[in-house]
Structure formats: C-alpha cells, structure tokens
Design a protein around this motif. Structure first.
Motif, PDB file in Angstrom:
ATOM      1  N   ARG A 102       0.835  -1.210   0.000  1.00 58.46           N
ATOM      2  CA  ARG A 102       0.000   0.000   0.000  1.00 58.46           C
ATOM      3  C   ARG A 102       0.868   1.258   0.000  1.00 58.46           C
ATOM      4  O   ARG A 102       0.617   2.205  -0.749  1.00 58.46           O
ATOM      5  CB  ARG A 102      -0.923   0.015   1.216  1.00 58.46           C
ATOM      6  N   ARG A 103       1.926   1.253   0.817  1.00 62.66           N
ATOM      7  CA  ARG A 103       2.829   2.410   0.868  1.00 62.66           C
ATOM      8  C   ARG A 103       3.557   2.610  -0.457  1.00 62.66           C
ATOM      9  O   ARG A 103       3.764   3.733  -0.903  1.00 62.66           O
ATOM     10  CB  ARG A 103       3.832   2.251   2.006  1.00 62.66           C
ATOM     11  N   GLU A 104       3.973   1.498  -1.064  1.00 65.84           N
ATOM     12  CA  GLU A 104       4.656   1.586  -2.358  1.00 65.84           C
ATOM     13  C   GLU A 104       3.707   2.167  -3.422  1.00 65.84           C
ATOM     14  O   GLU A 104       4.111   3.030  -4.204  1.00 65.84           O
ATOM     15  CB  GLU A 104       5.132   0.203  -2.793  1.00 65.84           C
ATOM     16  N   ASP A 105       2.468   1.697  -3.438  1.00 65.74           N
ATOM     17  CA  ASP A 105       1.487   2.225  -4.387  1.00 65.74           C
ATOM     18  C   ASP A 105       1.272   3.725  -4.174  1.00 65.74           C
ATOM     19  O   ASP A 105       1.182   4.497  -5.133  1.00 65.74           O
ATOM     20  CB  ASP A 105       0.154   1.490  -4.264  1.00 65.74           C
ATOM     21  N   HIS A 106       1.193   4.131  -2.917  1.00 66.85           N
ATOM     22  CA  HIS A 106       1.012   5.547  -2.587  1.00 66.85           C
ATOM     23  C   HIS A 106       2.211   6.366  -3.069  1.00 66.85           C
ATOM     24  O   HIS A 106       2.044   7.425  -3.688  1.00 66.85           O
ATOM     25  CB  HIS A 106       0.810   5.699  -1.081  1.00 66.85           C
TER      26      HIS A 106
ATOM     27  N   ILE B 259       2.222   9.351  -6.008  1.00 67.80           N
ATOM     28  CA  ILE B 259       2.746  10.705  -5.793  1.00 67.80           C
ATOM     29  C   ILE B 259       3.840  11.007  -6.800  1.00 67.80           C
ATOM     30  O   ILE B 259       3.878  12.095  -7.397  1.00 67.80           O
ATOM     31  CB  ILE B 259       3.257  10.870  -4.348  1.00 67.80           C
ATOM     32  N   LEU B 260       4.723  10.065  -7.029  1.00 68.21           N
ATOM     33  CA  LEU B 260       5.811  10.246  -7.983  1.00 68.21           C
ATOM     34  C   LEU B 260       5.260  10.490  -9.389  1.00 68.21           C
ATOM     35  O   LEU B 260       5.730  11.384 -10.106  1.00 68.21           O
ATOM     36  CB  LEU B 260       6.722   9.016  -7.972  1.00 68.21           C
ATOM     37  N   ALA B 261       4.266   9.720  -9.789  1.00 70.59           N
ATOM     38  CA  ALA B 261       3.667   9.901 -11.117  1.00 70.59           C
ATOM     39  C   ALA B 261       3.013  11.278 -11.222  1.00 70.59           C
ATOM     40  O   ALA B 261       3.120  11.945 -12.260  1.00 70.59           O
ATOM     41  CB  ALA B 261       2.640   8.803 -11.375  1.00 70.59           C
ATOM     42  N   HIS B 262       2.362  11.719 -10.169  1.00 71.13           N
ATOM     43  CA  HIS B 262       1.731  13.037 -10.178  1.00 71.13           C
ATOM     44  C   HIS B 262       2.779  14.132 -10.316  1.00 71.13           C
ATOM     45  O   HIS B 262       2.626  15.061 -11.123  1.00 71.13           O
ATOM     46  CB  HIS B 262       0.910  13.248  -8.905  1.00 71.13           C
ATOM     47  N   GLU B 263       3.853  14.044  -9.559  1.00 67.66           N
ATOM     48  CA  GLU B 263       4.907  15.057  -9.608  1.00 67.66           C
ATOM     49  C   GLU B 263       5.626  15.041 -10.956  1.00 67.66           C
ATOM     50  O   GLU B 263       6.085  16.071 -11.437  1.00 67.66           O
ATOM     51  CB  GLU B 263       5.908  14.865  -8.467  1.00 67.66           C
TER      52      GLU B 263
END
Length: 69
Positions: free
Chosen positions: A40-44, A48-52
């Motif tokens: 779950r943390r990795e997906d989160h 965030i990385l994809a958004h940035e």
C-alpha cells in the motif's frame, strides 16, 4: 489458529481414532499484514511520484515565490 480433524478408520471402515492438528498462523498473518501495508505504501509513493512527474514545476513554484519575496 487453524485446526483440522481427520477421522481414521480400521480395515472394516469403523472409526478408530481422531487426529487433530492445530497450527498457529498468527506469525503468517502478521507477515501478510506487513506485506500488504508495504504494498500500500509503495502504491502511494508511486502515485505521488507519477503526479509530480506530470507536473514538475509544482515543487519549484513555492520556492521561487519565496525567493522573489
């Protein structure tokens, strides 16, 4: 706890004995829970990385505003 019962029969198919096996699966469940939390943390993080990555100036803009002041 996981329990299983097995009925043992004799040569003429009469019940002879009962075998009970009890497994403590708490450690396995704890490991599964930890693995799910890590996933779950990795997906989160990846979200965030994809958004940035789509909006790279989002992190620069607040810093530039501070520098202008």
């Amino acid at each position: 706890m996981h329990r299983s019962l097995t009925l043992v029969h004799d040569h003429i198919h009469r019940p002879r004995s009962l075998i009970t096996v009890v497994d403590d699966i708490r450690a396995r469940r704890a490991a599964e829970t930890a693995l799910l939390e890590t996933s779950r943390r990795e997906d989160h993080f990846l979200a965030i990385l994809a958004h940035e990555r789509r909006n790279p100036t989002a992190l620069i803009r607040p810093g530039s505003v501070l520098l202008q002041r």
